[in-house]
Scaffold this motif. Structure first.
Motif, mmCIF file in Angstrom:
data_model
loop_
_atom_site.group_PDB
_atom_site.id
_atom_site.type_symbol
_atom_site.label_atom_id
_atom_site.label_comp_id
_atom_site.label_asym_id
_atom_site.label_seq_id
_atom_site.Cartn_x
_atom_site.Cartn_y
_atom_site.Cartn_z
ATOM 1 N N ALA A 159 0.833 -1.213 0.000
ATOM 2 C CA ALA A 159 0.000 0.000 0.000
ATOM 3 C C ALA A 159 0.863 1.256 0.000
ATOM 4 C CB ALA A 159 -0.940 0.000 1.201
ATOM 5 N N GLN A 160 1.903 1.264 0.814
ATOM 6 C CA GLN A 160 2.766 2.438 0.870
ATOM 7 C C GLN A 160 3.578 2.579 -0.424
ATOM 8 O OE1 GLN A 160 5.249 2.749 4.345
ATOM 9 N NE2 GLN A 160 5.866 4.840 3.846
ATOM 10 N N ALA A 161 3.988 1.463 -1.015
ATOM 11 C CA ALA A 161 4.729 1.521 -2.277
ATOM 12 C C ALA A 161 3.852 2.091 -3.388
ATOM 13 C CB ALA A 161 5.240 0.135 -2.659
ATOM 14 N N VAL A 162 2.583 1.713 -3.417
ATOM 15 C CA VAL A 162 1.661 2.272 -4.413
ATOM 16 C C VAL A 162 1.450 3.760 -4.138
ATOM 17 C CG1 VAL A 162 -0.737 2.230 -5.227
ATOM 18 C CG2 VAL A 162 0.534 0.092 -4.982
ATOM 19 N N ALA A 163 1.330 4.129 -2.863
ATOM 20 C CA ALA A 163 1.153 5.543 -2.510
ATOM 21 C C ALA A 163 2.372 6.376 -2.906
ATOM 22 C CB ALA A 163 0.886 5.683 -1.014
ATOM 23 N N MET A 164 3.570 5.795 -2.818
ATOM 24 C CA MET A 164 4.791 6.523 -3.160
ATOM 25 C C MET A 164 5.165 6.393 -4.640
ATOM 26 S SD MET A 164 7.421 5.885 0.081
ATOM 27 C CE MET A 164 8.120 4.495 -0.733
#
Length: 194
Positions: A159-164
């Motif tokens: 989720a954080q990788a997609v957000a970044m």
């Protein structure tokens, strides 16, 4: 008994096929494709909330993929990757090597260029309405290895990788796809007039 054979898909020329020549031409086109991706990819904007810069590299990959076709475009990207890993400053901001948060996106250039080159061989670069979805699909392909590499490099979850690594780039990548959708069919129209 009769066996029906499905017709093979129509194979169209790509823009590079309009240039006369043979293997020397192809070699020059591959090197030019590499130089275009490396040069345009230098135009980057660092973003404070992600280690991945905003670049025009994907736009160059779209153009190279459609203009050169799948094989020459793949060779252009492979040459770019080989040069970058060997230490040449061909990645965003003069970066090189594979120890970069954004290296996965460079890896994604390969299937993206091949996909758009393949679709261009089937005429997807002849109209805005066919080029735009093809360019968007090729752009989406870049995100997959990009996000996976970003996860491994930074240790963040999906989720954080997609957000970044995806969300901040959606608007810009859509604009790049629209730009390619306007430029490529326009180039074909100019060639037909000559």
């Amino acid at each position: 008994m009769t066996v029906a054979v499905a017709p093979s898909p129509v194979r169209h020329r790509v823009l590079a096929d309009a240039i006369p020549g043979s293997r020397v031409r192809d070699g020059l086109l591959v090197v030019t494709g590499t130089a275009l991706i490396a040069g345009i990819g230098q135009l980057s904007v660092p973003l404070p909330f992600t280690p991945v810069p905003l670049t025009l590299g994907t736009f160059a990959v779209l153009l190279v993929g459609a203009a050169l076709g799948p094989v020459r475009a793949a060779l252009s990207v492979l040459l770019l990757l080989a040069l970058g890993v060997a230490g040449a400053p061909v990645f965003a901001d003069g970066g090189s090597g594979w120890a970069l948060a954004s290296f996965g996106y460079a890896l994604g250039y390969l299937p993206a260029a091949m996909l758009l080159g393949h679709l261009a061989r089937r005429g997807a670069d002849r109209s805005v309405w066919r080029t735009a979805p093809a360019a968007l699909a090729a752009t989406a392909v870049v995100y997959v290895p990009g996000v996976l590499w970003l996860m491994g490099f930074t240790g963040v979850g999906p989720a954080q990788a997609v957000a970044m690594g995806v969300v901040p780039f959606l608007v810009g990548d859509t604009i790049k796809a629209v730009g390619a959708a306007l430029l490529l069919p326009g180039t074909w129209r100019m060639l037909r007039r000559q």
